[in-house]
Design an enzyme around this catalytic site. Structure first.
Site, mmCIF file in Angstrom:
data_model
loop_
_atom_site.group_PDB
_atom_site.id
_atom_site.type_symbol
_atom_site.label_atom_id
_atom_site.label_comp_id
_atom_site.label_asym_id
_atom_site.label_seq_id
_atom_site.Cartn_x
_atom_site.Cartn_y
_atom_site.Cartn_z
ATOM 1 N N GLY A 98 -25.871 -12.904 -22.804
ATOM 2 C CA GLY A 98 -25.562 -11.795 -21.894
ATOM 3 C C GLY A 98 -25.642 -12.200 -20.442
ATOM 4 O O GLY A 98 -26.027 -13.317 -20.097
ATOM 5 N N ASP A 267 -19.849 -18.698 -24.829
ATOM 6 C CA ASP A 267 -20.117 -17.607 -23.878
ATOM 7 C C ASP A 267 -19.443 -17.892 -22.537
ATOM 8 O O ASP A 267 -19.380 -17.019 -21.683
ATOM 9 C CB ASP A 267 -21.625 -17.415 -23.676
#
Ligand code: AMP
Ligand code: MG
Length: 507
Positions: A98, A267
């Site tokens: 994240g 990511d």
């Protein structure tokens, strides 16, 4: 032109995908969410150091003070959040990652597009894990300059609007070798259609949360791939094929200009096929396909220049795997993986046609290219200078190419003459110079150039950063006034200098 208040702010991502019920808060797992609302941390003493007039014009923004772009109070319309995603890091599934230090301010509706504005380095989020959510001037200058340089090279990329010095010192162990030191804190505001990554989808699939996966796919396709529809397998495969092809295009551009991303974790792979998350990237100077700028990757060199096309495919395969729960016939996902390889081969061949000034790709060109690749590695040879000089050769002689060699004594002249003669015959003595000039940049952000900009900026002098920003707006132009300074091989001082030949993810 106007202020941030006058922009037309949207929050489509927050409106349409499930999120965290808590606002901000400590680092934690946030199951079933695509985002967490957060408050950026206002900088103690902000100063706007760099401002992209070009990006500002696109957004219709007047130059503000540094407060807002450093994480200061949000204006009405903004609804800041951190995105939740996962990812494979260096080949291993790392679960929830994240936005640990990226905070989206919101999406802005422009006449023909919507752009997301995101601050990098404006404080912690629920995804900061053990880290501080901050960024330093060094890495922020690298992101600001490189993303803008890539855009002007024609490489798909996120953009940069601004760079703010926060007035705060941040502790960093630059090479992860037990020597932490205070560095100048900074925040970059970056801009893209969205910052949705491969890992944004992977996290929901990995957690068995098929409903959120489906919602995120529908949101992404509705707004960012409006020509696609994902109501059935045909539609899903067509969309994923598109994503795979865009990824292949991006990586073929990296290969063309000599860019090494350095951390191709899933990511860090944009769903739009944009170059994203500029960290320990580097530019090939001497042509060495085995080179990686990232010391964290030194043992396996997974993300070395020459392996980027394969890693791109590996990453696409991980994205495709994450879509299995949505497919009626999951085996069809192979079609999109095959599309990656086909698209890469197609664009890679086209790249060589342009770089070598050929008319079209013929199967016999494979040996010409293979031999060139081998020759470029025999002695230390500057990639950018070689290709640029090749485009202005008047005869198949090595004399006019000598500037690209680090040590002219050991140059294998006979082999070069043989190769040049073969190439000259292939192009009938008339290479397509125009296509060569547009495929082979004269100015790229060499590792030592970025470092010079950083060294000066850390002493309060932004002139080098500003000059590089300007020169790199026209990387294919001759710009003779900048040749002596910036169309140069790596200087000796940069050979083993931290920040030039050695970088880490510490930023
Ligand atoms: P990267 O490989 O730099 O893209 O970062 C990998 C992950 O680490 C991402 O989830 C980042 O948000 C997070 N991260 C990196 N640096 C920091 C930091 N200083 N504070 C919080 N999170 C960070
Ligand atoms: Mg990242």
């Amino acid at each position: 032109m106007g202020s941030f208040e006058s922009l037309q702010w949207l929050s489509r991502f927050l409106d349409e995908t499930p999120g965290d019920s808590e606002v901000g808060g400590r680092s934690r797992q946030v199951p079933k969410a695509c985002w967490s609302r957060v408050h950026p941390s206002p900088p103690p003493s902000p100063e706007l150091l760099l401002w992209s007039e070009e990006m500002a014009t696109t957004l219709g923004l007047d130059r503000p003070d540094g407060m807002l772009l450093g994480g200061g109070p949000v204006v009405s319309g903004m609804d800041p959040y951190a995105q939740r995603y996962g990812g494979h890091q260096f080949g291993n599934w790392a679960q929830q990652l994240g936005d640990g230090r990226a905070i989206t301010l919101g999406e802005v509706q422009l006449q023909n597009e919507v752009l997301e504005l995101q601050l990098k380095g404006a404080g912690t989020t629920p995804y900061s894990r053990y880290a501080d959510g901050k960024a330093v001037l060094r890495s922020s200058i690298r992101e600001y300059l490189c993303s803008e340089a890539m855009h002007h090279l024609g490489v798909p990329t996120t953009r940069a609007l601004s760079l703010v010095k926060t007035g705060e010192m941040v502790l960093r162990d630059m090479l992860y070798n037990g020597n932490p030191a205070p560095e100048i804190g900074a925040v970059v505001c970056r801009v893209a259609p969205s910052f949705i990554r491969f890992g944004s989808f992977q996290i929901h699939s990995a957690m068995g949360d098929d409903a959120t996966l489906k919602t995120l796919v529908e949101h992404t396709v509705k707004h960012h791939f409006p020509n696609h529809s994902v109501i059935d397998d045909d539609g899903r495969i067509a969309w994923l094929t598109h994503v795979a092809e865009e990824t292949a295009v991006m990586i073929s551009h990296w290969m063309r200009v000599g860019f090494v991303h350095g951390v191709m974790n899933t990511d860090n792979m944009s769903i739009h096929g944009l170059t994203i998350d500029y960290g320990p990237y580097g530019w090939l100077e001497d042509y060495n396909p085995g080179w990686t700028p990232n010391t964290t990757d030194a043992s396996t060199r997974r993300y070395r220049y020459g392996q980027q096309p394969q890693i791109g495919g590996w990453n696409v395969a991980r994205l495709l795997e994450s879509m299995v729960p949505l497919m009626d016939e999951p085996e069809r996902l192979h079609e999109a993986l095959d599309a990656y390889t086909e698209a890469f081969d197609l664009h890679h061949n086209a790249m060589w046609v342009a770089k070598l000034g050929l008319d079209e790709f013929q199967s016999t060109d494979e040996s010409l290219i293979r031999e060139l690749n081998a020759l470029l590695q025999e002695v230390e040879t500057d990639m950018t200078i070689f290709f640029r000089l090749l485009g202005s050769l008047e005869s198949p002689s090595i004399d006019a190419l000598l500037d690209c060699f680090y040590d002219q004594k050991d140059v294998p002249s006979n082999e070069w003459t043989a190769w040049l003669t073969k190439w000259w015959a292939r192009v009938n003595g008339a290479p397509n110079r125009d296509s060569m000039r547009h495929a082979n940049p004269k100015y790229v952000l060499r590792n030592w150039m970025a470092q010079l900009a950083i060294d000066a900026a850390e002493k309060g002098d932004l002139s080098v950063a500003v000059q590089l920003h300007d020169v790199l707006q026209n990387p294919y132009d001759e710009q003779p006034e900048h040749e002596e300074q910036w169309f140069q091989k790596r200087p000796e001082w940069a050979r083993n200098r931290v920040g030039c030949s050695m970088l880490s993810c510490s930023s």
